[in-house]
Design an enzyme around this catalytic site. Sequence first.
Site, PDB file in Angstrom:
ATOM      1  N   GLN A  76      13.132  -1.739  -0.911  1.00  0.00           N
ATOM      2  CA  GLN A  76      12.281  -2.386   0.065  1.00  0.00           C
ATOM      3  C   GLN A  76      13.047  -3.674   0.546  1.00  0.00           C
ATOM      4  O   GLN A  76      12.448  -4.232   1.413  1.00  0.00           O
ATOM      5  CB  GLN A  76      10.876  -2.624  -0.621  1.00  0.00           C
ATOM      6  CG  GLN A  76      10.044  -1.464  -1.055  1.00  0.00           C
ATOM      7  CD  GLN A  76       9.521  -0.712   0.081  1.00  0.00           C
ATOM      8  OE1 GLN A  76       9.577  -0.927   1.246  1.00  0.00           O
ATOM      9  NE2 GLN A  76       8.702   0.275  -0.113  1.00  0.00           N
ATOM     10  N   TRP A 108       9.710  -3.194   3.429  1.00  0.00           N
ATOM     11  CA  TRP A 108       8.382  -3.996   3.158  1.00  0.00           C
ATOM     12  C   TRP A 108       8.883  -5.472   2.878  1.00  0.00           C
ATOM     13  O   TRP A 108       8.038  -6.263   3.444  1.00  0.00           O
ATOM     14  CB  TRP A 108       7.808  -3.441   1.967  1.00  0.00           C
ATOM     15  CG  TRP A 108       5.997  -4.172   1.952  1.00  0.00           C
ATOM     16  CD1 TRP A 108       5.343  -4.134   3.068  1.00  0.00           C
ATOM     17  CD2 TRP A 108       5.608  -4.569   1.039  1.00  0.00           C
ATOM     18  NE1 TRP A 108       4.065  -4.582   2.564  1.00  0.00           N
ATOM     19  CE2 TRP A 108       4.285  -5.018   1.438  1.00  0.00           C
ATOM     20  CE3 TRP A 108       5.886  -5.003  -0.590  1.00  0.00           C
ATOM     21  CZ2 TRP A 108       3.311  -5.685   0.585  1.00  0.00           C
ATOM     22  CZ3 TRP A 108       5.034  -5.546  -1.340  1.00  0.00           C
ATOM     23  CH2 TRP A 108       3.767  -6.135  -0.777  1.00  0.00           C
ATOM     24  N   LYS A 127      10.508  18.358  -7.879  1.00  0.00           N
ATOM     25  CA  LYS A 127       9.616  19.326  -7.900  1.00  0.00           C
ATOM     26  C   LYS A 127      10.281  20.673  -8.052  1.00  0.00           C
ATOM     27  O   LYS A 127       9.824  21.475  -8.952  1.00  0.00           O
ATOM     28  CB  LYS A 127       8.567  19.438  -6.914  1.00  0.00           C
ATOM     29  CG  LYS A 127       7.319  18.550  -7.147  1.00  0.00           C
ATOM     30  CD  LYS A 127       5.970  19.270  -7.086  1.00  0.00           C
ATOM     31  CE  LYS A 127       5.027  18.341  -7.665  1.00  0.00           C
ATOM     32  NZ  LYS A 127       4.677  17.216  -6.811  1.00  0.00           N
ATOM     33  N   TRP A 133       6.066   0.196  10.056  1.00  0.00           N
ATOM     34  CA  TRP A 133       6.317  -1.098   9.308  1.00  0.00           C
ATOM     35  C   TRP A 133       5.690  -2.417   9.776  1.00  0.00           C
ATOM     36  O   TRP A 133       5.423  -3.441   8.912  1.00  0.00           O
ATOM     37  CB  TRP A 133       7.696  -1.278   9.247  1.00  0.00           C
ATOM     38  CG  TRP A 133       8.426  -0.183   8.098  1.00  0.00           C
ATOM     39  CD1 TRP A 133       9.081   0.845   8.416  1.00  0.00           C
ATOM     40  CD2 TRP A 133       8.272  -0.169   6.930  1.00  0.00           C
ATOM     41  NE1 TRP A 133       9.408   1.463   7.389  1.00  0.00           N
ATOM     42  CE2 TRP A 133       8.717   0.782   6.195  1.00  0.00           C
ATOM     43  CE3 TRP A 133       7.522  -1.051   5.966  1.00  0.00           C
ATOM     44  CZ2 TRP A 133       8.850   1.192   4.728  1.00  0.00           C
ATOM     45  CZ3 TRP A 133       7.396  -0.745   4.693  1.00  0.00           C
ATOM     46  CH2 TRP A 133       7.931   0.163   4.156  1.00  0.00           C
ATOM     47  N   LYS A 140      18.114  12.880  -8.840  1.00  0.00           N
ATOM     48  CA  LYS A 140      16.789  12.692  -8.343  1.00  0.00           C
ATOM     49  C   LYS A 140      15.597  13.562  -9.060  1.00  0.00           C
ATOM     50  O   LYS A 140      15.589  14.688  -9.312  1.00  0.00           O
ATOM     51  CB  LYS A 140      16.631  13.058  -6.919  1.00  0.00           C
ATOM     52  CG  LYS A 140      16.187  11.753  -6.232  1.00  0.00           C
ATOM     53  CD  LYS A 140      16.313  12.046  -4.721  1.00  0.00           C
ATOM     54  CE  LYS A 140      14.951  11.908  -3.992  1.00  0.00           C
ATOM     55  NZ  LYS A 140      14.991  12.104  -2.320  1.00  0.00           N
ATOM     56  N   ASP A 142      -2.101   2.868   3.053  1.00  0.00           N
ATOM     57  CA  ASP A 142      -1.093   2.939   4.254  1.00  0.00           C
ATOM     58  C   ASP A 142      -1.458   4.353   4.813  1.00  0.00           C
ATOM     59  O   ASP A 142      -1.340   5.406   4.264  1.00  0.00           O
ATOM     60  CB  ASP A 142       0.431   3.122   3.776  1.00  0.00           C
ATOM     61  CG  ASP A 142       1.309   2.553   4.793  1.00  0.00           C
ATOM     62  OD1 ASP A 142       0.855   2.330   5.878  1.00  0.00           O
ATOM     63  OD2 ASP A 142       2.633   2.105   4.543  1.00  0.00           O
ATOM     64  N   PRO A 151       0.853  -1.201   0.021  1.00  0.00           N
ATOM     65  CA  PRO A 151       0.082  -0.147   0.037  1.00  0.00           C
ATOM     66  C   PRO A 151       0.793   1.479  -0.202  1.00  0.00           C
ATOM     67  O   PRO A 151       1.944   1.478   0.744  1.00  0.00           O
ATOM     68  CB  PRO A 151      -0.821  -0.284   1.288  1.00  0.00           C
ATOM     69  CG  PRO A 151       0.029  -0.989   2.242  1.00  0.00           C
ATOM     70  CD  PRO A 151       0.875  -2.012   1.288  1.00  0.00           C
TER      71      PRO A 151
END
Length: 955
Positions: A566, A570, A606, A530, A603, A85, A46
């Site tokens: 991850q 996760w 914005k 987590w 990276k 999440d 999620p």
Amino acid sequence: MAENVDKSAVAKREEEILAFWNERKIFERSVAQDAPNGEYVFYDGPPFATGLPHYGHLVTGMIKDVIPRYKTMRGYSVPRVWGWDCHGLPIENIVEKQLGFKHKKDIKDFGIAKFNEACRDQVMTYAHEWERIIPRTGRWVDMQNAYRTMDKPYMESVWWVFKTIYDKGLVYEDYRSMHICTRCETTLSQQEVSEGYKEIKDISVTAKFERVDMPGTYFLAWTTTPWTLPGNVALAVGAAIEYSTVKTDDGNYIVATERLGYVMGEKKYEVVSTARGSELVGISYKPLFDYYAKDEKLKNRENGWKVYAADFITAESGTGIAHEAPAFGAEDWELLKQVNLPFVQHVNFDGTIRPEVIAFAGMEVKPNAEDRVRMATDIEVLRYLQEHNLFFSKENITHQYPHCWRCDTPLLNYATSSWFVSVTKLKDELLKTAQNVNWSPEHIKEGLFGKWLEGAKDWGISRQRFWASVIPLWVCEACKAQKVYGNVADLEKDSGQTIVDLHKHIIDEVTVSCTCGGTMRRIPDVLDTWFDSGSMPYGQVHYPFENKERFEKTFPAQFITEYTGQFRAWFYYLHVLAGATFSTNAFQNVVAHGIVLAEDGKKMSKRLNNYPDPLDVINKYGADALRLYMLSSPLLKAENLNFAESAVDEMLKKNIGRLNNVLEFYKLYENGTPRDFKSAHVLDRWIIARVNALVGEVTDGFEGYALDEAVRPLPQFIDDLSVWYLRRSRDRFKEDGEDKKAALATIRYVLHTLSRVMAPSMPFYAEYLFQAVKEGEDEESVHLTLWPEVLEHDTNAAQDLTRMFATRLIVSQALKERETLKLNVRQPLSALYIGKTDVYGPDTPGISEYLEVIKDEVNVKSVEFVSDAGVKLDTVVTEALLQEGLVREVRRLLQGARKDANLSPSDTVTSAVLEAPKDEVEILTKFVDELQVATKIAKLSFVEAEKKRVILEQK
Ligand SMILES: [Zn+2]
Ligand SMILES: [Zn+2]
């Protein structure tokens, strides 16, 4: 996300297909339809709805879409339910900012209940944007019935997980050195700490610790955290290391002999004596500060401010003597436990110095601020040392330092009480079950993931925050008895209260009577978020309170995917909790993809505005082109991709554009195409062999979860179909007859197969194509069809493939030769000589078909085999060849003029005029009949002019 660009025709076509899927409920039907192979289980990791989806989310989402689509076509049912999440620091920090809060105290003053409700209100802010964007990328997932980690059923399953592993003795409390964020005022886990290492400037200082038995002689100890010096309670030396006492102008100093040169620098000194560290043990020194040393009630005070030996001391850096502040370092804490040092914690959990440390009271030891402000306390300590003759030297350093992954505050090492999952106890089993997992790419298994698992420490799961799942542990105020609740019903029974919500501000009010007569209250800590994410297999189906049988039948999942990072998050927590609860792995197959960077390799940011808005890209080039670009990229090898918008454009033009040209061509002639027609034509045999080979390649890629290998053959095939098969077949459509039927039936078969084989990766165009070529008995959507069979290759098909491959190679070499010799391809030549081989020679059965292809492509009268390797053109241009070249050129001109006038192949032009130089007109006049027939011009006349030009008169 604003829509800043006009939608292209491709984008509009995709939206129509999306509407068709929705209207006809194709996704729902694809899950519900008869699945001979049963259920294929996919877990969705999620995301947070606190921000908008970025390219990273999109590529994950595409992979999450492709495999289930493929498995559906292989006869599985693949339910896909979205998840959100909802807990943790990200949303808490957003709400804190909105409310203008600077400290955790502000939250307590505001009220935890109000704060948590504000988090609940805010957490789904961008959900509707996700609900708009995700389906537009072509991803099929049930977002209506999404699970949310903040919902009571989910949180109850988290309780069940906690109790299950608590009952197995895998949860314990300990007081030890942890990393804490002083702004968030919470402990962090090993994984969270590893996220936030950054290079910063600091001051290191070497301080003087005067021997009690030898005034004027000082131990020198070095530290990069001068703010910890008021917490000093001991010095540590290496027992076997040699130390020298040296005499200088301003006093005598004790330093590891090996470090003398470095520590003394320019200073003149003379060695007075040497001793092993073990001989220094037990010597007392005068504390730098007396705030704690003078406190007679301080426990173990008699053991403080002495020299101890410790294994972790080396003579590789500093002075070879370490300053020990057990409240602020893991090794220091271990030493405290070993030798019963007094415990001095002069800093509060919020990073401020306690009032009793008068000289620095209230100062923040390491705030998140620019260098001068961040180092201000260290500078004050240094100044104090200078004023009190405790200072030896200082140095400016830059080093890697951990920061809060959420708010960027430098972390402190801080001894505190925390709850842990005993991962180390489980480790052998976790390593064993990890062997059952298939990774793509494979190296992650033993590499990133395997290494992290081997180095795993116990997992600090308690957080001193608010908006989270809580630790369901109640402790008796009187007798300290503990009780863990693994479900709500038991707590309701014991407390006599009805419980509607499991968040901290509500559940903390629920008390239970202890058997001793005392009151049991919940411990204040909440769970690491987590723990929520790792509990997702159970939480999403409210196991074991609902769906018990189905869950147990379908656990572990067959497939999950996320980005490589991850491996310590996760992927790891899923694995740990599955190991702790069911002694198994949580997933069987996992795709770990790389990171999408901006085109300049930085990276995506914005602020730097260095990447295009994803929705703009989709509105310009369509989602299929974006999918094809990302899925065929190095991302699928867990490498990074520098995202280039121009490459998406190229994917569109080279693949969807070309394929659409093939389809348009087919549609122009398709009327009456026979459905089953075996063609003997070499091109037809070849393209059918090619499409079957394609099915094999794509199948292999998907079966191995190597999505790039499943996707990359598609552009190759589209190229073959468009620039070879169709271009070479065009003339076959001009005359009605058997050959035209054969070609049409072949294209239809190829497009029908292609639409299915491209359906998982390019779902929109695949649908469009399928709708154009599907037969009466076909399913309503390509996504309801079965995967095309991989036809066993017969020898003939294999031969067709290799011979056509050789033919194309010869053609490209010959055309290159023409280019070198500056012989326009429209000028016929008499012969091409090619080297014969065992499989491609004058005696090869059926070779003449291929030689015809070469003759036509290279524009030569004959192809001759010779014994020399390579290709060679006969370059002599005879009068007859010259005339033929001219006629061919004029034919093209006339055809071009017809096309410019938008005439269809069957239209006849009444009359046309060709202007051309005198000598050419003389030749062309001889061929006028041939030209008239070939170009469907009833009357062609010639006019002398300097340049060639065609004037058509309409019919
Ligand atoms: Zn923080
Ligand atoms: Zn009790």
